[in-house]
Design a protein around this motif. Sequence first.
Motif, mmCIF file in Angstrom:
data_model
loop_
_atom_site.group_PDB
_atom_site.id
_atom_site.type_symbol
_atom_site.label_atom_id
_atom_site.label_comp_id
_atom_site.label_asym_id
_atom_site.label_seq_id
_atom_site.Cartn_x
_atom_site.Cartn_y
_atom_site.Cartn_z
ATOM 1 N N THR A 198 -10.334 8.516 8.360
ATOM 2 C CA THR A 198 -9.805 9.658 9.123
ATOM 3 C C THR A 198 -8.334 9.910 8.802
ATOM 4 O OG1 THR A 198 -9.261 8.196 10.985
ATOM 5 C CG2 THR A 198 -11.421 9.276 11.003
ATOM 6 N N ASN A 199 -7.677 8.928 8.217
ATOM 7 C CA ASN A 199 -6.262 9.097 7.853
ATOM 8 C C ASN A 199 -6.172 9.841 6.526
ATOM 9 O OD1 ASN A 199 -3.689 8.290 6.425
ATOM 10 N ND2 ASN A 199 -3.289 7.386 8.443
ATOM 11 N N TRP A 200 -5.562 11.012 6.535
ATOM 12 C CA TRP A 200 -5.559 11.835 5.322
ATOM 13 C C TRP A 200 -4.715 11.216 4.199
ATOM 14 C CZ3 TRP A 200 -1.108 13.974 3.318
ATOM 15 C CH2 TRP A 200 0.007 14.060 4.161
ATOM 16 N N GLN A 201 -3.681 10.440 4.564
ATOM 17 C CA GLN A 201 -2.907 9.776 3.512
ATOM 18 C C GLN A 201 -3.745 8.730 2.785
ATOM 19 O OE1 GLN A 201 -1.651 10.198 6.652
ATOM 20 N NE2 GLN A 201 0.547 10.697 6.581
ATOM 21 N N GLU A 202 -4.605 8.020 3.538
ATOM 22 C CA GLU A 202 -5.469 7.030 2.897
ATOM 23 C C GLU A 202 -6.472 7.707 1.967
ATOM 24 O OE1 GLU A 202 -7.352 4.567 5.746
ATOM 25 O OE2 GLU A 202 -5.496 3.727 6.564
ATOM 26 N N VAL A 203 -7.002 8.838 2.404
ATOM 27 C CA VAL A 203 -7.926 9.594 1.558
ATOM 28 C C VAL A 203 -7.225 10.014 0.272
ATOM 29 C CG1 VAL A 203 -9.297 11.703 1.363
ATOM 30 C CG2 VAL A 203 -9.309 10.398 3.508
ATOM 31 N N SER A 204 -6.042 10.545 0.411
ATOM 32 C CA SER A 204 -5.276 11.009 -0.751
ATOM 33 C C SER A 204 -4.968 9.867 -1.714
ATOM 34 C CB SER A 204 -3.963 11.658 -0.289
ATOM 35 O OG SER A 204 -4.196 12.708 0.625
ATOM 36 N N THR A 205 -4.484 8.771 -1.156
ATOM 37 C CA THR A 205 -4.092 7.636 -1.982
ATOM 38 C C THR A 205 -5.279 7.075 -2.753
ATOM 39 O OG1 THR A 205 -2.317 7.041 -0.443
ATOM 40 C CG2 THR A 205 -3.084 5.329 -1.952
ATOM 41 N N GLN A 206 -6.437 6.951 -2.089
ATOM 42 C CA GLN A 206 -7.605 6.374 -2.750
ATOM 43 C C GLN A 206 -8.122 7.275 -3.860
ATOM 44 O OE1 GLN A 206 -10.607 4.605 -0.247
ATOM 45 N NE2 GLN A 206 -12.258 5.094 -1.704
ATOM 46 N N ILE A 207 -8.182 8.565 -3.615
ATOM 47 C CA ILE A 207 -8.684 9.482 -4.650
ATOM 48 C C ILE A 207 -7.789 9.451 -5.875
ATOM 49 C CG2 ILE A 207 -9.040 11.920 -5.232
ATOM 50 C CD1 ILE A 207 -10.042 12.368 -2.420
ATOM 51 N N VAL A 208 -6.493 9.575 -5.661
ATOM 52 C CA VAL A 208 -5.569 9.616 -6.794
ATOM 53 C C VAL A 208 -5.578 8.285 -7.539
ATOM 54 C CG1 VAL A 208 -3.168 9.900 -7.494
ATOM 55 C CG2 VAL A 208 -4.107 11.347 -5.683
ATOM 56 N N ALA A 209 -5.539 7.168 -6.820
ATOM 57 C CA ALA A 209 -5.498 5.863 -7.465
ATOM 58 C C ALA A 209 -6.763 5.593 -8.272
ATOM 59 C CB ALA A 209 -5.295 4.767 -6.418
ATOM 60 N N THR A 210 -7.920 5.895 -7.693
ATOM 61 C CA THR A 210 -9.186 5.641 -8.386
ATOM 62 C C THR A 210 -9.316 6.513 -9.625
ATOM 63 O OG1 THR A 210 -10.251 5.084 -6.275
ATOM 64 C CG2 THR A 210 -11.695 5.598 -8.141
ATOM 65 N N ALA A 211 -9.055 7.802 -9.477
ATOM 66 C CA ALA A 211 -9.186 8.723 -10.612
ATOM 67 C C ALA A 211 -8.163 8.417 -11.701
ATOM 68 C CB ALA A 211 -9.035 10.155 -10.138
ATOM 69 N N MET A 212 -6.927 8.120 -11.305
ATOM 70 C CA MET A 212 -5.888 7.851 -12.299
ATOM 71 C C MET A 212 -6.168 6.567 -13.058
ATOM 72 S SD MET A 212 -3.711 10.255 -12.622
ATOM 73 C CE MET A 212 -2.406 9.420 -13.506
ATOM 74 N N GLY A 213 -6.834 5.602 -12.409
ATOM 75 C CA GLY A 213 -7.186 4.384 -13.121
ATOM 76 C C GLY A 213 -8.115 4.674 -14.292
ATOM 77 N N SER A 214 -9.159 5.456 -14.039
ATOM 78 C CA SER A 214 -10.104 5.810 -15.104
ATOM 79 C C SER A 214 -9.475 6.746 -16.126
ATOM 80 C CB SER A 214 -11.345 6.477 -14.492
ATOM 81 O OG SER A 214 -11.975 5.623 -13.563
ATOM 82 N N TYR A 215 -8.732 7.727 -15.635
ATOM 83 C CA TYR A 215 -8.098 8.726 -16.506
ATOM 84 C C TYR A 215 -7.087 8.062 -17.439
ATOM 85 C CZ TYR A 215 -4.930 12.647 -17.616
ATOM 86 O OH TYR A 215 -4.136 13.571 -18.241
ATOM 87 N N THR A 216 -6.268 7.171 -16.925
ATOM 88 C CA THR A 216 -5.262 6.503 -17.746
ATOM 89 C C THR A 216 -5.909 5.610 -18.787
ATOM 90 O OG1 THR A 216 -3.685 6.523 -15.892
ATOM 91 C CG2 THR A 216 -3.239 5.002 -17.708
ATOM 92 N N ALA A 217 -6.945 4.867 -18.388
ATOM 93 C CA ALA A 217 -7.622 3.978 -19.329
ATOM 94 C C ALA A 217 -8.252 4.751 -20.480
ATOM 95 C CB ALA A 217 -8.687 3.164 -18.600
ATOM 96 N N ALA A 218 -8.796 5.939 -20.184
ATOM 97 C CA ALA A 218 -9.502 6.712 -21.205
ATOM 98 C C ALA A 218 -8.582 7.632 -22.013
ATOM 99 C CB ALA A 218 -10.599 7.550 -20.549
ATOM 100 N N CYS A 219 -7.537 8.131 -21.387
ATOM 101 C CA CYS A 219 -6.729 9.169 -22.028
ATOM 102 C C CYS A 219 -5.248 8.818 -22.153
ATOM 103 C CB CYS A 219 -6.849 10.484 -21.244
ATOM 104 S SG CYS A 219 -8.549 11.054 -21.000
ATOM 105 N N GLY A 220 -4.871 7.625 -21.732
ATOM 106 C CA GLY A 220 -3.461 7.272 -21.710
ATOM 107 C C GLY A 220 -2.764 7.335 -23.049
ATOM 108 N N GLU A 221 -3.507 7.207 -24.149
ATOM 109 C CA GLU A 221 -2.903 7.241 -25.483
ATOM 110 C C GLU A 221 -3.002 8.616 -26.134
ATOM 111 O OE1 GLU A 221 -1.168 4.754 -26.750
ATOM 112 O OE2 GLU A 221 -1.562 3.661 -24.891
ATOM 113 N N ARG A 222 -3.591 9.583 -25.428
ATOM 114 C CA ARG A 222 -3.676 10.931 -26.003
ATOM 115 C C ARG A 222 -2.291 11.566 -26.005
ATOM 116 N NH1 ARG A 222 -8.239 10.041 -28.287
ATOM 117 N NH2 ARG A 222 -8.229 12.229 -28.929
#
Length: 445
Positions: free
Chosen positions: A86-110
Amino acid sequence: FGIPRHKILWQSVTMAMGYHRARGMRPQVSPEMILERVHTNLYSIVGEAVDEVKNDEEKWSPSEMVKRIVGYIYKAAKNPDLQQKTNWQEVSTQIVATAMGSYTAACGERPWFYQLGLGHAFTSAVWELLQATGRPPVHFADVQDFVMQEFESHLDKSLLTKAMWEAIQATFSDDIVRGKVYKAVCNTYYTVLDELLEDSRPLDEARKVERFTKRWIESAMQRAWSSVENSETVLTPGNISRLFQNLIAPFGEAHEYSCIPIMFIENIGRPPRNWKFLRLTVEQLFRSWKEAAANPGPPSKRQKKATAAIFDAYNNGPEEPVDDIPLQPEPANAITAKEEVDPEPEATDFQEEIGAVKEEGGALPGEGPAGEDAEAAGHPECTSEADCIGSPTDNLVRHMLGGDAGDVYCQTCWESFLFQNKTLEGIWEDGEFAGETYRPPEQAS
């Protein structure tokens, strides 16, 4: 009329939500419909962002780039765990952290990774998820600011990690050493930064740069010294100086990025690679280790033994070849000899503003009282440091061992070493014969 489609969609969404909020109600939307809107909006917003950088990608088509990036964000957004928050900051933090983990691993060297702006895409996904019933109202502007900061923070950390690795790889050749030095450099970075930020004393930015750099060198190298095998032959004054020179400008002089926190150098600029303060700090560090080694007692037995060994080696000079010392090669993208050993660095605005850190007695770290004859200190770039028997006018010679580049010594010290061990090999670091193999005067003639 020239307004991008995703911005029109964005405006219509926010206006509709503002209308419902103004009337004190929420539209009843199922989780499936929310996720469908997330997916649709992401394709539109990411597509617009990719258009700005698509020419930098040589392998993937724009549609492939969009598909991949949307997939990372959408997968994070549809995590069932988010429905329970229910805490919107927690929702925001989890979405960004999870997506950025995958995005950085796959595209960080582009090549476009740090130029692609995905802040609006993340904001859109978070905003749509917050429309589910049961969550307290929140202003769109607050969500946008928070999500943008989270996204930028992850980019900053990713770039800092990349920069640290670049600097360490340019300084050391052994992968095990690189890993241990990276851990020491990275783990102490934020600790030192937090300590400095908690210091409420009024300091100008230049003084903060000095304090941060000094504490970082001390903390990081203390950890590295305890973890790196044969630290006395790996973490030499030359290698430590080169490491932090590379951390100051990890991508080269032409690139403005620095591992020094931007909050300290945004207005005054980063220090130059041949920053005199850096050399003085390393000299002071080794001097303090030498003094600690001379004082018996726990808990510094290992440090005492190691520091005694390294200074014995520097002070007495090599008497016979030592083939097992892992001196590090000078990489192709490391600083040039001229940049590293210039005894009189050209004055810069930064140097003029900050001066040099003064000890309580008013002297520079590692130097004697003001007015002491400068000639007595020997060559400022000689690894022999306080025991240098040369002068600032000497040319420099770099020790070579099995093709690997070692430390730099003034010509006078180097010739004294050769008197003890004639098998030593070196190359001229500067002067008329820079880059050529050193030959004793009788051979050179």
